[in-house]
Design an enzyme around this catalytic site. Structure first.
Site, mmCIF file in Angstrom:
data_model
loop_
_atom_site.group_PDB
_atom_site.id
_atom_site.type_symbol
_atom_site.label_atom_id
_atom_site.label_comp_id
_atom_site.label_asym_id
_atom_site.label_seq_id
_atom_site.Cartn_x
_atom_site.Cartn_y
_atom_site.Cartn_z
ATOM 1 C CG ASP A 59 -2.051 -0.987 1.117
ATOM 2 O OD1 ASP A 59 -2.290 -1.488 0.000
ATOM 3 O OD2 ASP A 59 -2.701 -1.256 2.138
ATOM 4 N NE ARG B 63 -3.248 2.127 -0.729
ATOM 5 C CZ ARG B 63 -3.143 2.643 0.495
ATOM 6 N NH1 ARG B 63 -4.075 2.427 1.396
ATOM 7 N NH2 ARG B 63 -2.090 3.360 0.847
ATOM 8 C CB SER C 11 -3.645 5.681 -0.622
ATOM 9 O OG SER C 11 -4.622 6.367 0.101
ATOM 10 C CG HIS D 246 -36.687 -0.191 26.564
ATOM 11 N ND1 HIS D 246 -35.763 0.010 25.572
ATOM 12 C CD2 HIS D 246 -37.295 0.993 26.765
ATOM 13 C CE1 HIS D 246 -35.808 1.280 25.181
ATOM 14 N NE2 HIS D 246 -36.737 1.891 25.897
HETATM 15 O O1 LIG Z 1 -2.669 4.826 3.096
HETATM 16 C C1 LIG Z 1 -3.761 5.332 3.288
HETATM 17 O O2 LIG Z 1 -4.694 5.251 2.496
HETATM 18 C C2 LIG Z 1 -4.044 6.055 4.559
HETATM 19 C C3 LIG Z 1 -2.868 6.513 5.302
HETATM 20 C C4 LIG Z 1 -3.288 7.034 6.627
HETATM 21 O O3 LIG Z 1 -3.159 6.384 7.632
HETATM 22 C C5 LIG Z 1 -4.037 8.283 6.659
HETATM 23 O O4 LIG Z 1 -4.026 9.033 5.689
HETATM 24 O O5 LIG Z 1 -4.643 8.553 7.705
#
Ligand SMILES: O=C(O)CCC(=O)C(=O)O
Ligand SMILES: CC(=O)SCCNC(=O)CCNC(=O)[C@H](O)C(C)(C)COP(=O)(O)OP(=O)(O)OC[C@H]1O[C@@H](n2cnc3c(N)ncnc32)[C@H](O)[C@@H]1OP(=O)(O)O
Ligand SMILES: [Zn+2]
Length: 476
Positions: free
Chosen positions: A151, A191, A193, A349
């Site tokens: 990730d 992934r 992010s 209840h």
């Molecule tokens: O990797 C992620 O999507 C989230 C990372 C994280 O812990 C956050 O942004 O709070």
């Protein structure tokens, strides 16, 4: 100490009756995404809150949990997991049935790296992920650990671009492509992010997600890093993204304003496929979407969404394991495993619960290996709850007599909460008074005399129970 942590079911400091589980009607089920349109419309006529035909995006019946207790959870201020504890948590989460377990970056420390490699060797059913910065140095270490996927995250909001890594979108995009292609070349999942997505520019976000989707990233992730998002904002962003990328969509939601469970549910409705959780929600600050709370929320939508995939009775054990590891108690208001999650108190209840538990319960305790209680010895009690205790004790009293005894319980409970022992003795004394003819309905003085006599006889044998005595829960 919460009773759950002693391995006991929910039971507050009041007299309670455990009531039967058999014959509990099932919860009102809502339709699934596969329900055909005509049936959906018909259902909507009966229930305006039923799923709508427009909910075609919804993944509430089909989602994956990325369990991040061993990554986000390690960022909880009180957390220190040694190797043994990490392995115990990973095994418990795997036995529960989560689809993914996310681990701390192997770049964090040598121990983090070797623990990550050790967990990968356990042969768990869950896929093992590790979580790294968008940087080739971290990626090179990560792919050597044996993980099933990596990730990758990098901040895209102006706050993070200015005060964290200091990189612009062009640099972020270039590095993301390099890292993703490298991880993919190792044949494992990747992934990408954007950290702090909800305070990032939408055009920047969609542009980078679209780019990484095109180069074959397995998932993109949205992160409410500061816990600022509300369900409508979550719905809008996930739905918009769903229209832009073909890959899976993960969401990571912080709970700073208490929205993390609602936001996770909404994200699934809008088409997210993967939800990040941690046990008890532990993480940075007040943490993220809690595993148990998410399970409760999805169970309420339809028990089969979670019963079919997860070993629900393990939830309490996992929460106790993590609570102990990070030295906190399970919160009293925790969904499912909170101290009084299945205890019913007020007379109105109690009566309805005794007739049909679904009247006041959306979650069935037995599905979680837990027990339902009705609390009796307090001023809010009612004769129906008392009658059920009378029957459990095998006493024969008319309804009039039960009502009379209930009045006495209320009178005493106006002074202090009555323990289960107190209630039981009162009912037994009342019953034997009726049987012997020493007592009749409404004879308050005679009842007081019998109670005084009982206390005199009992004196010396045992101290009167304190008002906060640990209750006994009796089987029905
Ligand atoms: O990797 C992620 O999507 C989230 C990372 C994280 O812990 C956050 O942004 O709070
Ligand atoms: C929102 C989140 O929860 S994201 C996940 C957070 N997880 C972690 O931080 C894992 C634990 N962290 C650590 O062990 C350390 O911070 C390490 C090993 C990752 C880095 O340690 P250090 O090199 O000492 O750097 P430090 O922690 O002080 O600062 C972070 C560095 O990463 C950079 N950085 C921050 N975020 C990112 C990112 N997403 N991608 C790439 N680089 C980043 C910062 O610019 C900074 O770089 P610098 O060394 O040039 O100043
Ligand atoms: Zn986080």
């Amino acid at each position: 100490m919460c009773p759950h942590q002693n391995g006991d079911a929910a039971a507050p400091n009041e007299p309670m009756v455990q009531i039967p589980m058999e014959g509990t009607p099932s919860n009102g089920k809502r339709g699934t995404s596969s329900t055909n349109a005509a049936a959906v419309l018909e259902k909507q006529k009966q229930n305006p809150y039923a799923p709508r035909a427009s909910d075609f995006l919804s993944n509430i019946s089909n989602f994956n949990i990325i369990e991040s207790t061993l990554r986000e959870g390690e960022q909880f201020a009180n957390a220190f997991f040694d190797t043994k504890t990490k392995i115990a948590i990973a095994k418990a989460l795997d036995a529960f049935g989560v689809e993914y377990i996310e681990l701390t970056s192997p770049a964090a420390s040598e121990q983090s790296r070797s623990d990550c490699a050790a967990i990968c060797k356990l042969g768990l059913k869950a896929k093992i992920l590790t979580h790294i910065r968008c940087h080739m140095d971290d990626a090179r270490i990560a792919v050597e650990t044996g993980v099933d996927g990596v990730d990758v995250v990098i901040g895209t909001s102006s706050f993070l671009r200015e005060f964290s890594h200091g990189k612009d979108m062009a640099y972020i995009t270039k590095t993301a492509i390099e890292v993703i292609e490298f991880v993919k070349s190792k044949g494992i999942e990747v992934r990408f992010s954007s950290e702090d997505s909800f305070r990032s520019d939408l055009v920047d976000l969609l542009s980078i997600y679209s780019t990484v989707d095109k180069i074959g990233v397995n998932r993109v992730g949205i992160a409410d890093t500061v816990g600022c998002a509300n369900p409508r904002q979550v719905y809008d962003l996930v739905r918009t993204l769903r229209g832009v990328v073909g890959c899976d969509i993960e969401i990571h939601l912080h709970n700073d304003t208490g929205m993390a469970i609602a936001n996770a549910y909404t994200a699934l409705e809008a088409g997210a496929t993967h939800i990040d959780t941690s046990v008890l929600g532990i993480g940075e600050r007040v943490g993220i979407t809690p595993l148990g709370g998410l399970v409760a929320c999805l169970y309420a939508a339809n028990p089969e969404y979670v019963k079919s995939k997860y070993n629900l009775p393990m939830l309490r054990e996992i929460e106790n394991l993590v609570a102990e590891a990070v030295e906190v108690n399970v919160p009293f208001m925790n969904p499912i495993t909170g101290y009084c999650a299945f205890t019913h108190k007020a007379g109105i209840h109690a009566k309805a619960i005794l007739n049909n538990p679904s009247t006041y319960e959306i979650l069935k305790p037995e599905d979680f290996g837990l027990t339902r209680y009705v609390s009796i010895g307090h001023r809010l009690t009612g004769w129906n709850a008392v009658k059920s205790r009378v029957e459990q004790l095998g006493l024969k009293l008319t309804d009039e007599e039960v009502k009379d005894a209930t009045n006495k319980i209320k009178e005493l409970a106006d002074v202090r909460t009555q323990s289960m022992d107190d209630v039981d003795s009162l009912l037994r004394i009342y019953h034997s008074g009726i049987q012997s003819g020493e007592l009749a309905v409404g004879q308050k003085e005679a009842l007081d005399r019998l109670l005084r006599q009982h206390h005199r006889e009992a004196k010396g044998e045992r101290e009167p129970s304190s008002s906060r005595e640990r209750p006994e829960a009796t089987t029905a």
